[in-house]
Scaffold this active site. Structure first.
Site, PDB file in Angstrom:
ATOM      1  N   CYS B  88       0.757  -1.198   0.026  1.00 55.37           N
ATOM      2  CA  CYS B  88       0.105   0.052   0.130  1.00 55.37           C
ATOM      3  C   CYS B  88       0.840   1.237  -0.021  1.00 55.37           C
ATOM      4  CB  CYS B  88      -0.959   0.020   1.139  1.00 55.37           C
ATOM      5  SG  CYS B  88      -2.178   1.105   0.987  1.00 55.37           S
ATOM      6  N   HIS B 205      -3.622  -5.527   0.965  1.00 56.39           N
ATOM      7  CA  HIS B 205      -3.064  -5.977   2.214  1.00 56.39           C
ATOM      8  C   HIS B 205      -3.033  -7.231   2.759  1.00 56.39           C
ATOM      9  CE1 HIS B 205      -2.387  -1.719   3.777  1.00 56.39           C
ATOM     10  NE2 HIS B 205      -3.517  -1.441   2.907  1.00 56.39           N
ATOM     11  N   GLU B 207      -1.179  -8.883   4.755  1.00 58.28           N
ATOM     12  CA  GLU B 207      -0.949  -8.953   6.230  1.00 58.28           C
ATOM     13  C   GLU B 207      -2.193  -8.795   6.943  1.00 58.28           C
ATOM     14  OE1 GLU B 207      -0.839  -6.166   4.579  1.00 58.28           O
ATOM     15  OE2 GLU B 207      -0.811  -4.474   5.889  1.00 58.28           O
TER      16      GLU B 207
END
Lengths: 80, 233
Positions: B88, B205, B207
């Protein structure tokens, strides 16, 4: 001391969604004469340099290193 | 021995703890936070440049962060072949740093988009995607206002010629529909690597998609790929 005025604009080939949205709003105001809107950035720098040439060199370095991303933006410098 | 991950913290980073949690508590790896003024990357096997709004995203996303002390070391680290992943805002910083080609513009419809999207894996030839299948579809969240990836035609051709496009936005069935490309990115591009294949930038994302209880664990195979690659190396 020199004052530099820098205009950073999106390159003409690149779609400008903020300009488009603003253009729509102007049309809603009835300002149909406006045919296109492009939005950029205006940056003022006070530059301490001995002559105009070296002031311009500093501002050009500032523009190409940081103030503009030349992948998508152009810049114009005005010195006074 | 488990590899050690470094997660960079800029003023304004807000996915640094997500990345830390994902690596430490889900993948059981060693993780260290690295402050933006740090310049010592010794002992770090893999660097994560996390998401957020570094330096308030002033001027352009990533433009100021690119000149922070740690980024000068990250550039050297990456140029020596050290593995780096920008997520990002991290992707935006890697673009501004010149470690990856192209640039990011405002989403075509100008909205900040925060939702789960589908990604398609386009190449398994990288340390980030070796455990995936080509064409595999993932459910991964995005959260950005400036994720509209742009590159000139020549650059795009060289990305494809060198197999650098790793992820593209698609629908649930893996089709590249117009609606799936919600931010207007060139050629549906969601993630690319450099020609050395050691630097990855992606807007979504992974994660944040590590545990079923939080909605999706489709991000895990990416980090499993990375751990595979690091343990073989």
């Amino acid at each position: 001391m020199y004052k530099a005025k820098v205009n950073v604009t999106l390159r003409p080939s690149i779609l400008d969604p903020k300009g488009k949205a603003t253009h729509h709003a102007l049309q809603n105001l009835g300002l149909d004469e406006v045919e296109q809107v492009r939005i950029g950035k205006f940056i003022e720098l006070d530059v301490n340099a001995n002559d105009e040439e070296s002031a311009r060199a500093v501002v050009e370095a500032a523009c190409s290193k940081l103030l503009a991303n030349e992948v998508m933006e152009d810049f114009e410098i005005e010195l006074e | 021995m488990m590899p050690t991950f470094g997660v960079i913290v800029f003023p304004g980073s807000n996915c640094d703890h997500d990345a830390y949690h994902a690596m430490k508590h889900v993948m059981n790896a060693e993780v260290r936070f690295l402050w933006h003024k740090d310049t010592d990357l010794s002992g770090i096997d893999f660097l994560i440049v996390p998401g957020g709004f570094s330096y308030g995203d002033y001027l352009r996303s990533g433009a100021i962060a690119r000149f922070s002390p740690i980024m000068q070391e990250v550039i050297k680290y990456a140029e020596k072949g050290g593995p780096v992943m920008g997520i990002c805002n991290g992707f935006q910083i890697l673009l501004e740093s010149g470690l990856l080609p192209g640039s990011m513009m405002h989403n075509q419809k100008l909205r900040f988009v925060c939702k789960n999207v589908y990604l398609r894996c386009e190449s398994t030839d990288s340390l980030f995607t070796n455990s995936l299948d080509k064409g595999q579809v993932f459910d991964i969240p995005v959260s950005h206002g400036e994720g509209n990836y742009f590159i000139e035609d020549d650059g795009l051709k060289s990305l494809h010629d060198n197999d650098q496009v790793l992820f593209r936005y698609c629908n649930e069935d893996g089709e590249l529909t117009e609606e799936a490309n919600f931010n207007g990115s060139v050629d549906h591009i969601a993630g690319i690597c450099n020609t050395g294949r050691n630097v990855l930038g992606m807007m979504p994302h992974p994660e944040r998609a590590m545990e079923g209880i939080l909605g999706s664990e489709d991000g895990k195979p990416i980090f499993e790929s990375i751990l595979n690659a690091l343990s073989v190396a």
